[in-house]
Motif scaffolding. Structure first.
Motif, PDB file in Angstrom:
ATOM      1  N   GLY A 108      24.410  40.097  32.834  1.00  0.00           N
ATOM      2  CA  GLY A 108      24.246  39.020  33.803  1.00  0.00           C
ATOM      3  C   GLY A 108      23.383  39.395  34.997  1.00  0.00           C
ATOM      4  N   VAL A 109      23.008  38.359  35.768  1.00  0.00           N
ATOM      5  CA  VAL A 109      22.292  38.543  37.017  1.00  0.00           C
ATOM      6  C   VAL A 109      23.326  38.609  38.143  1.00  0.00           C
ATOM      7  CG1 VAL A 109      20.181  37.466  36.185  1.00  0.00           C
ATOM      8  CG2 VAL A 109      21.928  36.036  37.254  1.00  0.00           C
ATOM      9  N   HIS A 110      22.867  38.495  39.370  1.00  0.00           N
ATOM     10  CA  HIS A 110      23.721  38.739  40.533  1.00  0.00           C
ATOM     11  C   HIS A 110      24.922  37.781  40.597  1.00  0.00           C
ATOM     12  CE1 HIS A 110      24.583  40.479  44.374  1.00  0.00           C
ATOM     13  NE2 HIS A 110      24.449  39.355  45.028  1.00  0.00           N
ATOM     14  N   ILE A 111      26.113  38.329  40.601  1.00  0.00           N
ATOM     15  CA  ILE A 111      27.399  37.616  40.677  1.00  0.00           C
ATOM     16  C   ILE A 111      27.539  36.566  39.575  1.00  0.00           C
ATOM     17  CG2 ILE A 111      29.110  36.736  42.312  1.00  0.00           C
ATOM     18  CD1 ILE A 111      27.166  37.055  44.541  1.00  0.00           C
ATOM     19  N   ARG A 112      26.874  36.759  38.462  1.00  0.00           N
ATOM     20  CA  ARG A 112      26.938  35.744  37.407  1.00  0.00           C
ATOM     21  C   ARG A 112      27.472  36.301  36.095  1.00  0.00           C
ATOM     22  NH1 ARG A 112      26.713  33.365  41.362  1.00  0.00           N
ATOM     23  NH2 ARG A 112      25.454  31.549  41.927  1.00  0.00           N
ATOM     24  N   SER A 113      28.060  37.482  36.136  1.00  0.00           N
ATOM     25  CA  SER A 113      28.631  38.048  34.906  1.00  0.00           C
ATOM     26  C   SER A 113      29.707  37.145  34.325  1.00  0.00           C
ATOM     27  CB  SER A 113      29.216  39.436  35.186  1.00  0.00           C
ATOM     28  OG  SER A 113      28.200  40.361  35.481  1.00  0.00           O
ATOM     29  N   TYR A 114      30.576  36.620  35.185  1.00  0.00           N
ATOM     30  CA  TYR A 114      31.660  35.764  34.702  1.00  0.00           C
ATOM     31  C   TYR A 114      31.121  34.478  34.103  1.00  0.00           C
ATOM     32  CZ  TYR A 114      35.999  33.051  34.636  1.00  0.00           C
ATOM     33  OH  TYR A 114      37.064  32.275  34.242  1.00  0.00           O
ATOM     34  N   TYR A 115      30.001  33.995  34.620  1.00  0.00           N
ATOM     35  CA  TYR A 115      29.409  32.756  34.104  1.00  0.00           C
ATOM     36  C   TYR A 115      29.019  32.888  32.632  1.00  0.00           C
ATOM     37  CZ  TYR A 115      28.681  30.843  38.862  1.00  0.00           C
ATOM     38  OH  TYR A 115      28.838  30.344  40.126  1.00  0.00           O
ATOM     39  N   VAL A 116      28.445  34.060  32.279  1.00  0.00           N
ATOM     40  CA  VAL A 116      27.822  34.204  30.964  1.00  0.00           C
ATOM     41  C   VAL A 116      28.609  35.110  30.015  1.00  0.00           C
ATOM     42  CG1 VAL A 116      25.541  33.795  31.941  1.00  0.00           C
ATOM     43  CG2 VAL A 116      26.366  36.150  31.742  1.00  0.00           C
ATOM     44  N   ASP A 117      29.646  35.762  30.526  1.00  0.00           N
ATOM     45  CA  ASP A 117      30.425  36.707  29.736  1.00  0.00           C
ATOM     46  C   ASP A 117      31.895  36.563  30.089  1.00  0.00           C
ATOM     47  OD1 ASP A 117      30.607  38.839  27.851  1.00  0.00           O
ATOM     48  OD2 ASP A 117      30.707  40.307  29.470  1.00  0.00           O
ATOM     49  N   SER A 118      32.346  35.298  30.166  1.00  0.00           N
ATOM     50  CA  SER A 118      33.643  34.992  30.772  1.00  0.00           C
ATOM     51  C   SER A 118      34.826  35.641  30.046  1.00  0.00           C
ATOM     52  CB  SER A 118      33.852  33.475  30.854  1.00  0.00           C
ATOM     53  OG  SER A 118      33.762  32.883  29.572  1.00  0.00           O
ATOM     54  N   LYS A 119      34.786  35.695  28.737  1.00  0.00           N
ATOM     55  CA  LYS A 119      35.919  36.255  27.992  1.00  0.00           C
ATOM     56  C   LYS A 119      36.071  37.749  28.259  1.00  0.00           C
ATOM     57  CE  LYS A 119      36.071  32.839  24.260  1.00  0.00           C
ATOM     58  NZ  LYS A 119      35.976  32.613  22.791  1.00  0.00           N
ATOM     59  N   LYS A 120      34.957  38.487  28.196  1.00  0.00           N
ATOM     60  CA  LYS A 120      35.022  39.928  28.439  1.00  0.00           C
ATOM     61  C   LYS A 120      35.319  40.223  29.903  1.00  0.00           C
ATOM     62  CE  LYS A 120      32.086  41.417  24.597  1.00  0.00           C
ATOM     63  NZ  LYS A 120      30.826  42.104  24.216  1.00  0.00           N
ATOM     64  N   TYR A 121      34.764  39.410  30.797  1.00  0.00           N
ATOM     65  CA  TYR A 121      35.006  39.564  32.235  1.00  0.00           C
ATOM     66  C   TYR A 121      36.488  39.370  32.530  1.00  0.00           C
ATOM     67  CZ  TYR A 121      34.045  38.846  37.289  1.00  0.00           C
ATOM     68  OH  TYR A 121      34.004  38.936  38.661  1.00  0.00           O
ATOM     69  N   GLN A 122      37.048  38.284  32.000  1.00  0.00           N
ATOM     70  CA  GLN A 122      38.478  38.028  32.201  1.00  0.00           C
ATOM     71  C   GLN A 122      39.311  39.134  31.570  1.00  0.00           C
ATOM     72  OE1 GLN A 122      39.914  34.055  31.341  1.00  0.00           O
ATOM     73  NE2 GLN A 122      41.959  34.801  30.847  1.00  0.00           N
ATOM     74  N   GLY A 123      38.905  39.589  30.398  1.00  0.00           N
ATOM     75  CA  GLY A 123      39.623  40.668  29.731  1.00  0.00           C
ATOM     76  C   GLY A 123      39.642  41.942  30.552  1.00  0.00           C
ATOM     77  N   ALA A 124      38.489  42.254  31.185  1.00  0.00           N
ATOM     78  CA  ALA A 124      38.410  43.449  32.028  1.00  0.00           C
ATOM     79  C   ALA A 124      39.339  43.320  33.233  1.00  0.00           C
ATOM     80  CB  ALA A 124      36.973  43.671  32.483  1.00  0.00           C
ATOM     81  N   VAL A 125      39.372  42.133  33.827  1.00  0.00           N
ATOM     82  CA  VAL A 125      40.246  41.887  34.967  1.00  0.00           C
ATOM     83  C   VAL A 125      41.710  42.023  34.544  1.00  0.00           C
ATOM     84  CG1 VAL A 125      41.073  40.122  36.591  1.00  0.00           C
ATOM     85  CG2 VAL A 125      38.603  40.450  36.235  1.00  0.00           C
ATOM     86  N   GLU A 126      42.071  41.410  33.420  1.00  0.00           N
ATOM     87  CA  GLU A 126      43.462  41.454  32.962  1.00  0.00           C
ATOM     88  C   GLU A 126      43.895  42.875  32.615  1.00  0.00           C
ATOM     89  OE1 GLU A 126      44.632  37.267  30.987  1.00  0.00           O
ATOM     90  OE2 GLU A 126      43.104  38.371  29.862  1.00  0.00           O
ATOM     91  N   ASN A 127      43.022  43.640  31.972  1.00  0.00           N
ATOM     92  CA  ASN A 127      43.357  45.035  31.645  1.00  0.00           C
ATOM     93  C   ASN A 127      43.577  45.852  32.913  1.00  0.00           C
ATOM     94  OD1 ASN A 127      43.180  44.597  28.892  1.00  0.00           O
ATOM     95  ND2 ASN A 127      41.036  45.217  28.757  1.00  0.00           N
ATOM     96  N   PHE A 128      42.731  45.619  33.906  1.00  0.00           N
ATOM     97  CA  PHE A 128      42.847  46.325  35.188  1.00  0.00           C
ATOM     98  C   PHE A 128      44.165  45.972  35.873  1.00  0.00           C
ATOM     99  CE2 PHE A 128      41.661  46.465  39.822  1.00  0.00           C
ATOM    100  CZ  PHE A 128      41.547  47.836  39.931  1.00  0.00           C
ATOM    101  N   LEU A 129      44.511  44.691  35.858  1.00  0.00           N
ATOM    102  CA  LEU A 129      45.749  44.251  36.499  1.00  0.00           C
ATOM    103  C   LEU A 129      46.981  44.809  35.789  1.00  0.00           C
ATOM    104  CD1 LEU A 129      44.835  40.509  37.193  1.00  0.00           C
ATOM    105  CD2 LEU A 129      44.785  42.411  38.807  1.00  0.00           C
ATOM    106  N   LYS A 130      46.946  44.828  34.460  1.00  0.00           N
ATOM    107  CA  LYS A 130      48.084  45.353  33.705  1.00  0.00           C
ATOM    108  C   LYS A 130      48.308  46.834  33.995  1.00  0.00           C
ATOM    109  CE  LYS A 130      47.687  42.143  29.783  1.00  0.00           C
ATOM    110  NZ  LYS A 130      47.266  42.007  28.358  1.00  0.00           N
ATOM    111  N   LEU A 131      47.217  47.526  34.228  1.00  0.00           N
ATOM    112  CA  LEU A 131      47.300  48.970  34.441  1.00  0.00           C
ATOM    113  C   LEU A 131      47.751  49.350  35.832  1.00  0.00           C
ATOM    114  CD1 LEU A 131      46.826  51.613  32.905  1.00  0.00           C
ATOM    115  CD2 LEU A 131      44.456  51.582  33.727  1.00  0.00           C
TER     116      LEU A 131
END
Length: 298
Positions: free
Chosen positions: A273-296
């Motif tokens: 992605g470009v600036h602050i747009r990773s979630y826009y174009v890669d939402s599933k992996k972005y959310q997955g990374a956030v959820e894994n971080f939170l679980k840990l």
């Protein structure tokens, strides 16, 4: 000769002041604040519209730094965790609506704030994360005053990412559990130097030092006080670093530098992605990374 030198000094001061105003006044576009036009992944627009229809509490605090009135909007999910979202340079809290929607979807309370000199909040000058980090301390206190037992997550994008990283150098309440930074830079001086070369084709090292001096006099801080690498050396909180490889506003290389700073638990995520747009174009992996971080770490 003395008159000539005085005139030259006055000219230098006027030029530095003009650059300071160009860079730090409310609404500055010096770092290219125009948001990249990127199509969101399927469903994000609709989910964000649903989130925005939810009731919002308007909060207000006063900055201890300069007494400006600051505004924020709280979405109550009856959660024991609140995410404070800090926006970037030249925009306001609305720029992170889609990210707030993500944390809302995960069941958390959200607090979207307008920084100094942005949106409805008062203030004349942008702080490159330094002024904003001091104000963020007050927002943290406000959350705790209203919800004493709440866990707090700090999320920031671009200058907001610098803000949350700078905030980690302070002695924070035990309620603050972790930090997520998206597209943050290493320091105010480094990001200005990068844009001087990229946009204006000048190295600008001494120019930036001169503008920093004007900032110290007029805005109350120097660029040396907005150094995330130094702040992270004092940090103990877990941090998730999230960056896009095609970010030309904050170069991806800065993430590599940030990852080497300090001794604290960390995870990293990257997209195309470009600036602050990773979630826009890669939402599933972005959310997955956030959820894994939170679980840990939450």
């Amino acid at each position: 000769m003395i008159i000539f030198l005085l005139i030259l000094l006055l000219l230098v001061v006027l030029i530095l002041n003009a650059f300071f105003l160009f860079i730090q006044k409310r609404g500055s576009k010096a770092l290219g604040a125009e948001a990249p036009k990127v199509k969101m992944d399927e469903g994000l627009v609709e989910q964000t519209e649903v989130y925005l229809k939810k009731p919002k509490q308007e909060w207000q605090i006063n900055s201890k730094f300069n007494h400006s009135k600051l505004y924020g909007w709280f979405t109550d999910n009856q959660s024991s965790t609140t995410v404070i979202l800090v926006h970037g340079f030249g925009v306001d809290h609305k720029s992170l609506d889609v990210h707030a929607q993500l944390f809302d979807k995960l069941g958390f309370n959200t607090l979207q704030i307008d920084n100094q000199a942005a949106g409805r909040s008062e203030g004349k000058y942008l702080g490159f994360g330094y002024i904003e980090s001091l104000d963020l301390l007050e927002w943290i206190k406000e959350v705790i005053a209203k919800y004493p037992e709440n866990k707090i997550i700090l999320f920031g994008a671009s200058m907001g990412a610098a803000t949350v990283m700078l905030t980690t150098q302070y002695q924070l309440p035990k309620n603050v559990k972790l930090v997520i930074e998206d597209s943050g830079y290493t320091s105010a001086s480094n990001i200005l130097s990068y844009h001087c070369q990229k946009r204006y084709h000048i190295k600008g090292r001494y120019l930036i030092k001169g503008i920093s001096l004007v900032s110290k006099i007029r805005a109350g801080f120097s660029y040396a006080q907005a150094d995330c690498t130094k702040a992270l050396s004092k940090n103990t909180l877990p941090i998730l670093f999230m960056h896009g490889k095609n970010d030309f506003t904050v170069p991806f290389e800065m993430r590599e530098k940030l990852l080497t700073c300090g001794k604290f638990p960390r995870m990293s995520y990257e997209s195309q992605g470009v600036h602050i747009r990773s979630y826009y174009v890669d939402s599933k992996k972005y959310q997955g990374a956030v959820e894994n971080f939170l679980k840990l770490y939450l």
